[in-house]
Scaffold this active site. Structure first.
Site, PDB file in Angstrom:
ATOM      1  N   LYS A  45      -8.731  -2.133 -10.743  1.00  0.00           N
ATOM      2  CA  LYS A  45      -7.559  -3.008 -10.711  1.00  0.00           C
ATOM      3  C   LYS A  45      -7.602  -3.891  -9.464  1.00  0.00           C
ATOM      4  CE  LYS A  45      -4.650   0.353  -8.263  1.00  0.00           C
ATOM      5  NZ  LYS A  45      -3.371   1.077  -8.248  1.00  0.00           N
ATOM      6  N   ARG A 147       7.832   6.856 -10.052  1.00  0.00           N
ATOM      7  CA  ARG A 147       7.551   5.484 -10.498  1.00  0.00           C
ATOM      8  C   ARG A 147       7.498   5.494 -12.027  1.00  0.00           C
ATOM      9  NH1 ARG A 147       2.484   3.503  -6.830  1.00  0.00           N
ATOM     10  NH2 ARG A 147       1.481   4.495  -8.636  1.00  0.00           N
ATOM     11  N   TYR A 281      -0.051 -20.991  18.180  1.00  0.00           N
ATOM     12  CA  TYR A 281       1.384 -21.227  18.057  1.00  0.00           C
ATOM     13  C   TYR A 281       2.171 -20.275  18.950  1.00  0.00           C
ATOM     14  CZ  TYR A 281       0.310 -23.966  13.862  1.00  0.00           C
ATOM     15  OH  TYR A 281      -0.185 -24.901  12.986  1.00  0.00           O
ATOM     16  N   MET A 329      -2.711 -19.769   9.504  1.00  0.00           N
ATOM     17  CA  MET A 329      -3.030 -19.785   8.081  1.00  0.00           C
ATOM     18  C   MET A 329      -4.532 -19.846   7.826  1.00  0.00           C
ATOM     19  SD  MET A 329      -1.729 -22.399   5.103  1.00  0.00           S
ATOM     20  CE  MET A 329       0.000 -21.938   5.342  1.00  0.00           C
TER      21      MET A 329
END
Length: 419
Positions: A45, A147, A281, A329
């Site tokens: 998966k 779940r 940043y 990013m």
């Protein structure tokens, strides 16, 4: 789960996730040795936990996996396409269904499906009528994870309805299964409690007439450390890719596993900077003195966790460095301490650790998460480059890392990868 060409011989990739399929095959063989009496499912998966579902599925089958597991129906259907090249005798199962899913397509593709409640049973039987063939159904029990799965109070009703559909020729109940919550925590009492509940729910289903082909509850940690959970089939996920389920259980090497992914990038820039120079940043890092800075051209859009800003480890030119300031990013910076490696020098974010490079677990610790997330989140901009793609490498020693030789062979033949 689409495959695209990527040449491992290219020296000009901004970044690459090298996938060692010999390591993956060796992992499967090692895992099978921990559960010799059970059939083996390799879970592929989430695009093979970020490694590339189709090549990893093929490698797992080559190493003896007779089942493949997927979460979503579309992941499972991709394993049944001609491009997947998965032998017809290998069973494929998927379990994360929502109303209106492609039940008919799954039935027609000979995919085993999971049913946890009455709505799913109604949809799969309707789809079986349209398909004109019975569905292969695994009834899932909630033994304590909370779940998916049917609660014990509703189990008898679900089993009875499934048996009526089976009598009508609409399905076969081929499995009863569940999932463990705390198997990665050694000695956790929930594991024993869940196994007791699982046995009780199997017995209740069999008392009503269910005759399953397989009963299964073991995930990666249970495959490795809870033999009483093995039953007829084990489902290994993250351990297939050479990652230990949790540090509490041990390291990959403790279980005969080898991480299959090495994530690296090429330095985009090396420059001198004075002391007191802000980096990135918010100037979360300020150079303590004159130094050199290296620009690594990957960031959180590529799956590098921003939470590891100021902490993520990398190997540059044989030396361990740490992310300086924030991860942006598309890029981050490392303080090279005055060293001057050339632009294009390899930066290894994580790998098996053979060369002193960090591991996925090291990044998980830096980001406050788990190694599963580190490999799974590597983004589509990073090409997957396959090495040791054939079952036997040079000299017939499948499992031996032959990085340069495999890269050259792949460059000549056109290696495939999954973005």
């Amino acid at each position: 789960m689409n495959e695209t060409a990527a040449s491992p011989g290219s020296a000009h990739l901004r970044a690459r996730a090298e996938i060692d399929l010999a390591a993956l095959r060796a992992n499967v063989r090692s895992l099978r040795s921990h559960a010799p009496g059970a059939a083996f499912m390799a879970v592929v998966k989430a695009d093979g936990y970020g490694h590339g579902a189709l090549p990893c599925a093929r490698a797992a089958v080559e190493a003896g996996a007779t089942w493949l597991g997927a979460a979503t129906p579309h992941e499972a259907l991709a394993l049944r396409t001609p491009e997947a090249r998965i032998p017809a005798g290998v069973r494929v199962m998927c379990w994360l269904w929502t109303p209106g899913g492609p039940w008919r397509e799954a039935i027609e593709a000979d995919i085993d499906v999971s049913v946890s409640g009455m709505w799913a049973l109604e949809e799969v039987t309707a789809a079986a009528r349209l398909a004109g063939r019975p569905a292969r159904v695994h009834l899932k029990t909630d033994t304590g994870l909370g779940r998916g799965g049917c609660q014990p109070a509703d189990w008898a009703e679900l089993v009875a309805a499934a048996l009526r559909a089976e009598a009508d020729g609409l399905l076969q109940v081929v499995g009863v299964w569940s999932h463990l919550a705390c198997a990665d925590e050694p000695g956790h009492p929930a594991t024993a409690a869940q196994l007791t509940r699982f046995r009780e729910m199997i017995a209740a289903a069999e008392a009503q007439g269910v005759r399953p082909e397989v009963r299964h509850i073991a995930n990666s940690p249970a495959v490795l450390t809870v033999p009483e959970a093995h039953f007829d089939l084990v489902r290994a996920g993250v351990s297939v890719y050479g990652i230990a389920p949790s540090p509490a259980l041990g390291t990959p090497a403790d279980f005969g596993l080898r991480p299959a992914m090495t994530l690296s990038a090429s330095l985009a820039l090396v420059k001198h900077a004075p002391g007191g120079h802000g980096v990135g940043y918010g100037h979360r890092y300020v150079t303590p003195g004159p130094t050199t800075l290296g620009l690594v051209p990957v960031g959180y859009a590529d799956g590098v966790p921003r939470q590891a800003s100021g902490a993520g480890p990398v190997l540059v030119d044989g030396k361990l460095r740490t992310v300086a300031g924030g991860i942006a990013m598309d890029q981050f910076v490392v303080d090279l301490g005055g060293d001057e490696p050339r632009a294009g020098t390899e930066v290894v974010l994580f790998g098996p650790g053979d060369r002193g490079e960090p591991t996925a677990q090291d990044w998980a610790q830096a980001a406050g998460t788990i190694a599963y997330e580190i490999v799974t989140r590597v983004g589509s901009r990073v090409p997957r480059v396959l090495v040791n793609e054939t079952p036997e490498g040079p000299g017939g020693r499948d499992g031996a890392p032959e990085r340069d030789g495999a890269a050259a062979a792949g460059a000549g033949a056109g290696a495939s990868g999954t973005p």
